[in-house]
Each structure stands twice: as C-alpha cells, then as structure tokens.
Write an enzyme that holds these catalytic residues in place. Structure first.
Site: not given
Length: 242
Positions: A42, A123, A127, A170, A179, A181
């Site tokens: 991330e 990003g 989708h 999402h 979250t 993972r």
C-alpha cells in the site's frame, strides 16, 4: 494443486504440537513479515528491519508518524483475528469493521470502521466499485455468503473468493487491501491452514489476478495465486520443522 497442498498440510499437522520456542519464533516472523509486506503493497516505506524495530516499540528516524502507526495497527489487527479464530466465531460485519478500525486507528480516525459515504475508484483497475448506497446491502450479502458452507468450495478457494469479493465491493474509503488480506488469512486459519503472506514483489501479479476476477467474474486466476502462495508457505513450514 489442492490435493498436493492438503498432503503437505497433513504432513505438517502430523508434527503438531510444535515446541513452544518454535511457535514463538514462527509467530514473530509471521507478524513482522505479514505487517511489512501488506503495508509495503500500500506504499508504506518502512523496510523489513525498520518494521521489526517499530513493532518492538522504537521509532525510526526519517519515517512519518502514520507509517509507524500503520505497522503497530497491523500487528494489533493480526492479534485480533487470531483471537477470532480461537473463539470459532462466524464472520460478522461488526468484526470486519473492527479489523478496519484497528487498521486506520490514529491514521484516518474519521474513516475507521465506517462504510464509505462516497464513490471511489481503484487506481489502475478496470473495475469500478458499486455506488456507496449499495455498500450496506452488498456487505450483508457478502457476510451471508462467507458463512454459508453449502457452496462446496475448497477452503483455499473459498478464502480467495472472500478476499476478491471484499475488494470488489471496496466498502471503505481507505484500508481495503490490508483488511482484505487479513480476512483472507482469517478464513484460511479458521479452516486449519497457516496464514500466507502476499509479498510486495508479487504486487503486480496480485493486482492483475484480482482485476481479472473483478472484470470477468471468474476468480480462477486469483484462486491459483492464493493456492501457490499456500504451497510455498507449507514448504517453508515443513523445511523448518524438519
């Protein structure tokens, strides 16, 4: 691949219980690596050794306060889901929000544990997540599916679909990947498998497999990605205990 994986899992299970010192060192290794790689995917710039230092309660010069909190928060979230596994609790929206609340604590408190109230895009992904007004209903359906064992999927496939479907919804403004993972490994551990660590070097393959699942509705590539990670993880455990 599932057959081979389950053979390796049986070999590992036959060696249980592991010595107490071995368990402690495995757990420490897992927490550090899982935290480092999940945050690095991330964009967190802490190195593996810096992550270890932060989790030991020290600070690293030149790194932001948020990056320190992200490491500490992730460790707390791991401990939380391990507690859920010990208590054999079915997944609930409250648990998901609690995991997310831990992830964003002291980083984005205004978003922590709260479903998004705005539309977002992912990003680099084709989708587009559903409209924010649909999130509560989709999350309710998501939890219902996760707790329904009638679909007959192998536990690894099921955990992969849980991860994929969660990211597709999402439901939060930020922190969805970490979250997801955590939820992936929560479902794996509930089924008796060790948790896997998706490494930052796998980021491109990981995102491509997810994007294919979301745009085609076929999660096979992502399931295979998770299965391969599990196969490597079991090999690591078996080599260690030998």
């Amino acid at each position: 691949m599932f057959e081979l994986i389950d053979q390796k899992k049986s070999l590992l299970d036959a060696r249980r219980p592991f010595p107490a010192h071995t368990l402690r060192t495995i757990h420490e290794h897992l927490v550090i690596n899982w935290t480092y790689h999940s945050n690095a995917i991330e964009g967190n710039t802490l190195t593996l050794s810096e992550t270890k230092i932060v989790l030991e309660g020290l600070t690293v010069g030149g790194k932001t306060l948020n990056e320190h909190f992200e490491a500490i928060n992730h460790k707390e979230a791991i401990l939380y889901i391990e507690d859920l596994v010990r208590h054999h609790e079915p997944l609930s929206e409250w648990q998901i929000k609690s995991v997310h609340r831990l992830i964003l604590k002291n980083v984005h408190d205004e978003f922590a544990g709260v479903y998004r109230m705005e539309n977002v895009i992912i990003g680099g992904a084709a989708h587009i997540p559903p409209d924010y007004s649909q999130v509560p209903a989709e999350m309710s359906e998501f939890v219902h599916w996760t707790n329904d064992s009638s679909h007959g999927l192998h536990p690894i496939a099921r955990a992969a679909v849980v991860h994929s479907d969660f990211v597709k919804i999402h439901p939060f403004v930020d922190g969805n990947g970490r979250t997801a993972r955590l939820l992936l490994n929560l479902e794996l551990m509930k089924a008796g498998y060790p948790p896997i660590v998706i490494e930052k070097e796998q980021r491109l393959a990981y995102y491509e497999a997810l994007n294919e699942a979301h745009t085609t509705g076929t999660p096979d590539r992502f399931i295979a990605f998770v299965a391969q990670s599990m196969d490597r993880t079991l090999d690591w455990y078996l080599n260690l205990i030998r």
